[in-house]
Write a protein that holds these residues in place. Sequence first.
Motif, PDB file in Angstrom:
ATOM      1  N   LEU A 158      21.341   4.568  -7.554  1.00 11.81           N
ATOM      2  CA  LEU A 158      19.899   5.073  -6.843  1.00 11.81           C
ATOM      3  C   LEU A 158      20.252   5.535  -5.439  1.00 11.81           C
ATOM      4  N   LEU A 159      21.288   5.162  -4.739  1.00 13.80           N
ATOM      5  CA  LEU A 159      21.474   5.848  -3.369  1.00 13.80           C
ATOM      6  C   LEU A 159      21.939   7.079  -3.707  1.00 13.80           C
ATOM      7  N   LYS A 160      22.590   7.447  -4.446  1.00 10.90           N
ATOM      8  CA  LYS A 160      23.080   8.695  -4.885  1.00 10.90           C
ATOM      9  C   LYS A 160      22.196   9.910  -4.600  1.00 10.90           C
ATOM     10  N   VAL A 190       0.930  -1.028   0.029  1.00  7.15           N
ATOM     11  CA  VAL A 190       0.163  -0.016  -0.118  1.00  7.15           C
ATOM     12  C   VAL A 190       0.886   1.025  -0.006  1.00  7.15           C
ATOM     13  N   GLU A 191       0.617   2.235  -0.985  1.00  7.40           N
ATOM     14  CA  GLU A 191       1.543   3.370  -1.034  1.00  7.40           C
ATOM     15  C   GLU A 191       0.545   4.376  -0.951  1.00  7.40           C
ATOM     16  N   THR A 192       0.592   5.458  -0.064  1.00 10.57           N
ATOM     17  CA  THR A 192      -0.166   6.516   0.077  1.00 10.57           C
ATOM     18  C   THR A 192       0.499   7.980   0.028  1.00 10.57           C
ATOM     19  N   GLY A 193       1.989   7.681  -0.575  1.00 12.02           N
ATOM     20  CA  GLY A 193       2.604   8.958  -0.425  1.00 12.02           C
ATOM     21  C   GLY A 193       3.454   8.865   0.503  1.00 12.02           C
ATOM     22  N   ARG A 194       2.928   9.134   1.865  1.00 12.07           N
ATOM     23  CA  ARG A 194       3.695   9.213   3.129  1.00 12.07           C
ATOM     24  C   ARG A 194       4.016   7.615   3.533  1.00 12.07           C
ATOM     25  N   ILE A 195       2.917   6.779   3.609  1.00 11.60           N
ATOM     26  CA  ILE A 195       2.894   5.480   4.250  1.00 11.60           C
ATOM     27  C   ILE A 195       3.185   4.395   3.155  1.00 11.60           C
ATOM     28  N   ARG A 196       4.186   3.510   3.500  1.00 10.79           N
ATOM     29  CA  ARG A 196       4.289   2.238   2.659  1.00 10.79           C
ATOM     30  C   ARG A 196       4.266   1.206   3.394  1.00 10.79           C
ATOM     31  N   ARG A 197       3.761   0.091   3.012  1.00 10.55           N
ATOM     32  CA  ARG A 197       3.816  -1.237   3.872  1.00 10.55           C
ATOM     33  C   ARG A 197       4.043  -2.322   3.154  1.00 10.55           C
ATOM     34  N   PHE A 198       4.801  -3.227   3.694  1.00 13.19           N
ATOM     35  CA  PHE A 198       5.189  -4.749   3.332  1.00 13.19           C
ATOM     36  C   PHE A 198       5.126  -5.599   4.798  1.00 13.19           C
ATOM     37  N   GLY A 199       4.505  -6.615   4.331  1.00  8.48           N
ATOM     38  CA  GLY A 199       4.555  -7.616   5.462  1.00  8.48           C
ATOM     39  C   GLY A 199       3.861  -6.898   6.610  1.00  8.48           C
ATOM     40  N   PRO A 200       4.349  -7.083   7.892  1.00  4.74           N
ATOM     41  CA  PRO A 200       3.969  -6.555   9.052  1.00  4.74           C
ATOM     42  C   PRO A 200       4.422  -5.200   9.269  1.00  4.74           C
ATOM     43  N   PHE A 201       5.290  -4.660   8.304  1.00  2.00           N
ATOM     44  CA  PHE A 201       5.933  -3.351   8.390  1.00  2.00           C
ATOM     45  C   PHE A 201       5.194  -2.154   7.967  1.00  2.00           C
ATOM     46  N   VAL A 202       5.202  -0.956   8.516  1.00  2.00           N
ATOM     47  CA  VAL A 202       4.778   0.158   7.870  1.00  2.00           C
ATOM     48  C   VAL A 202       5.977   1.257   7.957  1.00  2.00           C
ATOM     49  N   VAL A 203       6.116   1.920   6.835  1.00  2.00           N
ATOM     50  CA  VAL A 203       7.418   3.030   6.736  1.00  2.00           C
ATOM     51  C   VAL A 203       6.729   4.455   6.547  1.00  2.00           C
ATOM     52  N   ASP A 204       6.819   5.175   7.591  1.00  2.00           N
ATOM     53  CA  ASP A 204       6.431   6.424   7.189  1.00  2.00           C
ATOM     54  C   ASP A 204       7.539   7.288   6.535  1.00  2.00           C
ATOM     55  N   ARG A 235      14.406   2.704   1.370  1.00  2.00           N
ATOM     56  CA  ARG A 235      13.686   3.637   0.656  1.00  2.00           C
ATOM     57  C   ARG A 235      13.886   3.357  -0.719  1.00  2.00           C
ATOM     58  N   VAL A 236      14.956   3.037  -1.346  1.00  2.00           N
ATOM     59  CA  VAL A 236      15.256   2.701  -2.675  1.00  2.00           C
ATOM     60  C   VAL A 236      14.535   1.418  -2.946  1.00  2.00           C
ATOM     61  N   LEU A 237      14.580   0.406  -2.223  1.00  2.00           N
ATOM     62  CA  LEU A 237      14.106  -0.908  -2.284  1.00  2.00           C
ATOM     63  C   LEU A 237      12.429  -0.829  -2.283  1.00  2.00           C
ATOM     64  N   LEU A 238      11.966   0.053  -1.602  1.00  2.00           N
ATOM     65  CA  LEU A 238      10.564   0.099  -1.710  1.00  2.00           C
ATOM     66  C   LEU A 238      10.074   0.896  -2.938  1.00  2.00           C
ATOM     67  N   ASP A 239      10.930   1.920  -3.353  1.00  2.00           N
ATOM     68  CA  ASP A 239      10.646   2.165  -4.888  1.00  2.00           C
ATOM     69  C   ASP A 239      10.944   1.747  -5.790  1.00  2.00           C
ATOM     70  N   HIS A 240      11.539   0.432  -5.688  1.00  2.00           N
ATOM     71  CA  HIS A 240      11.827  -0.621  -6.904  1.00  2.00           C
ATOM     72  C   HIS A 240      11.585  -2.048  -6.315  1.00  2.00           C
ATOM     73  N   PRO A 241      10.233  -2.220  -6.199  1.00  2.00           N
ATOM     74  CA  PRO A 241       9.887  -3.636  -5.702  1.00  2.00           C
ATOM     75  C   PRO A 241       9.957  -4.565  -6.700  1.00  2.00           C
ATOM     76  N   ASP A 242      10.079  -5.802  -6.299  1.00  2.00           N
ATOM     77  CA  ASP A 242      10.136  -7.065  -7.367  1.00  2.00           C
ATOM     78  C   ASP A 242      11.073  -6.885  -8.434  1.00  2.00           C
ATOM     79  N   ARG A 243      12.272  -6.077  -8.492  1.00  2.00           N
ATOM     80  CA  ARG A 243      13.073  -6.042  -9.582  1.00  2.00           C
ATOM     81  C   ARG A 243      14.516  -6.397  -8.945  1.00  2.00           C
TER      82      ARG A 243
END
Length: 234
Positions: free
Chosen positions: A183-185, A127-141, A165-173
């Motif tokens: 990307l980390l730059k 779930v991506e709502t701009g500020r909040i990202r979720r994966f499994g039981p984790f929530v990233v603000d 953050r880089v990984l969240l922006d490029h899932p399943d790749r």
Amino acid sequence: MSAGRSQILVVDDDEGLRDLLVRYLNDNGYAATGVGDGMAMRSHLLTHPVDLILLDVMLPGEDGLSLARGLSGAGAPAIIMLSARGEEVDRIVGLEVGADDYLPKPFSHRELLARIAAVLRRRQPVVETGRIRRFGPFVVDVEARRLTRNGEEIGLSGAEYALLRVLLDHPDRVLSRDALVELLKGYERAPFDRMVDVRVTRLRRKIEQDPAHPVYLRTVWGEGYLFSPRGGQT
């Protein structure tokens, strides 16, 4: 996933066990139904939404492994194989044909509930709502740069957060070390390739139940790393 209570189909030719599991699951917040063989399973799936199937291996007619193989693919229900045969080779075969988990009989009802919850959680979309990202039981603000698991904060260094953050922006790749450095730059001044492996190791300690056998941040040998928000499940 179905709205409301998760729909579970129990496929087992042992009528006593099947009815017991259906009652137990219904009493614990799920909407469960039971059938006795593959033909009845297919008939049920044609007319009812199902989120997860508890599928016995030893069924009359077509066995559970064959049925699981035929159910694989996008949009298919999650599958937990049930079997009195608990040898490692049987578990491996069950997972290879498309099952999400494998539970040897006899099993405790509490363990069954835990396995079901874990599989359904992995099947939840990111779930991506701009500020909040979720994966499994984790929530990233992403604005607060804060990672929590089940409401409990997990401390991350700036370097660990940048990688996440880089990984969240490029899932399943699959991302090579060079790609990760580039990307980390966007998050730090001068990343270099040798630090990527160290950072991956540290992040795994924060997000993996077993860092030696990761399900979210996996190594693709000879290519790089792959972040799977669903815990390695399709």
